[in-house]
Write a protein that holds these residues in place. Structure first.
Motif, mmCIF file in Angstrom:
data_model
loop_
_atom_site.group_PDB
_atom_site.id
_atom_site.type_symbol
_atom_site.label_atom_id
_atom_site.label_comp_id
_atom_site.label_asym_id
_atom_site.label_seq_id
_atom_site.Cartn_x
_atom_site.Cartn_y
_atom_site.Cartn_z
ATOM 1 N N MET A 27 0.857 -1.177 0.000
ATOM 2 C CA MET A 27 0.000 0.000 0.000
ATOM 3 C C MET A 27 0.897 1.232 0.000
ATOM 4 S SD MET A 27 -2.853 1.196 2.826
ATOM 5 C CE MET A 27 -3.795 -0.273 2.670
ATOM 6 N N ASN A 28 0.583 2.177 -0.886
ATOM 7 C CA ASN A 28 1.416 3.384 -0.937
ATOM 8 C C ASN A 28 1.112 4.284 0.266
ATOM 9 O OD1 ASN A 28 -0.639 5.360 -1.508
ATOM 10 N ND2 ASN A 28 -0.674 4.679 -3.631
ATOM 11 N N PRO A 29 2.047 5.171 0.607
ATOM 12 C CA PRO A 29 1.883 5.998 1.819
ATOM 13 C C PRO A 29 0.631 6.882 1.792
ATOM 14 C CG PRO A 29 4.141 6.101 1.036
ATOM 15 C CD PRO A 29 3.365 5.346 0.002
ATOM 16 N N ARG A 30 0.269 7.403 0.624
ATOM 17 C CA ARG A 30 -0.913 8.258 0.547
ATOM 18 C C ARG A 30 -2.185 7.472 0.855
ATOM 19 N NH1 ARG A 30 -3.417 11.567 -4.504
ATOM 20 N NH2 ARG A 30 -4.899 12.717 -3.255
ATOM 21 N N ALA A 31 -2.299 6.274 0.294
ATOM 22 C CA ALA A 31 -3.468 5.430 0.554
ATOM 23 C C ALA A 31 -3.521 5.029 2.028
ATOM 24 C CB ALA A 31 -3.439 4.200 -0.341
ATOM 25 N N TRP A 32 -2.371 4.711 2.602
ATOM 26 C CA TRP A 32 -2.335 4.339 4.024
ATOM 27 C C TRP A 32 -2.808 5.504 4.888
ATOM 28 C CZ3 TRP A 32 0.218 6.501 8.138
ATOM 29 C CH2 TRP A 32 0.135 5.790 9.330
ATOM 30 N N TRP A 33 -2.299 6.710 4.602
ATOM 31 C CA TRP A 33 -2.687 7.887 5.384
ATOM 32 C C TRP A 33 -4.179 8.174 5.246
ATOM 33 C CZ3 TRP A 33 -1.623 10.482 9.402
ATOM 34 C CH2 TRP A 33 -2.177 11.736 9.611
ATOM 35 N N ARG A 34 -4.700 8.092 4.029
ATOM 36 C CA ARG A 34 -6.116 8.341 3.776
ATOM 37 C C ARG A 34 -6.984 7.365 4.564
ATOM 38 N NH1 ARG A 34 -7.814 7.210 -2.198
ATOM 39 N NH2 ARG A 34 -7.731 5.131 -1.364
ATOM 40 N N LYS A 35 -6.613 6.103 4.550
ATOM 41 C CA LYS A 35 -7.391 5.091 5.263
ATOM 42 C C LYS A 35 -7.299 5.297 6.776
ATOM 43 C CE LYS A 35 -8.005 1.023 3.529
ATOM 44 N NZ LYS A 35 -7.857 -0.333 3.035
ATOM 45 N N THR A 36 -6.122 5.600 7.278
ATOM 46 C CA THR A 36 -5.934 5.815 8.720
ATOM 47 C C THR A 36 -6.677 7.056 9.188
ATOM 48 O OG1 THR A 36 -3.779 4.745 8.604
ATOM 49 C CG2 THR A 36 -4.209 6.122 10.522
#
Length: 110
Positions: free
Chosen positions: A1-10
């Motif tokens: 998972m890319n960092p942007r997707a991880w941040w968005r989900k978190t």
């Protein structure tokens, strides 16, 4: 998972929940709030719900809630004041985000 997707989900899971703001009229204001949803209501009839896309692209999303519309969404507010939308929201152009809004939180579809 890319960092942007991880941040968005978190952020969607643990960040502040969205609220519902009601405006008078049959259309949305020109400027939507950063996180909250806006419900346009005219003469006690709900017309549409608007929000900025939660993916971060800040594209406006307008969803019709009037009975005659196809497709249409149902908006509900829980006892704590947090909105939910049914069915899911799937942006067909641009970012192509697909999510549920439940209890003021964005739940991303896989």
């Amino acid at each position: 998972m890319n960092p942007r997707a991880w941040w968005r989900k978190t952020w969607g899971r643990w960040g502040p929940r969205r609220r519902l703001r009601v405006v008078t009229g049959d259309s949305l204001p020109g400027r939507l709030p950063k996180r909250d949803l806006v419900l346009a209501r005219d003469d006690d009839e709900d017309w549409c719900v608007g929000m900025l896309c939660p993916c971060g692209c800040n594209s406006p999303i307008e969803l019709l809630v009037i009975q005659e519309a196809t497709p249409r969404w149902d908006v509900s507010v829980d006892p704590e004041g947090f909105p939910s939308l049914r069915p899911s929201v799937w942006v067909q152009t641009g970012c192509r985000s697909h999510f549920w809004l439940q209890g003021g939180r964005v739940r991303w579809c896989a």
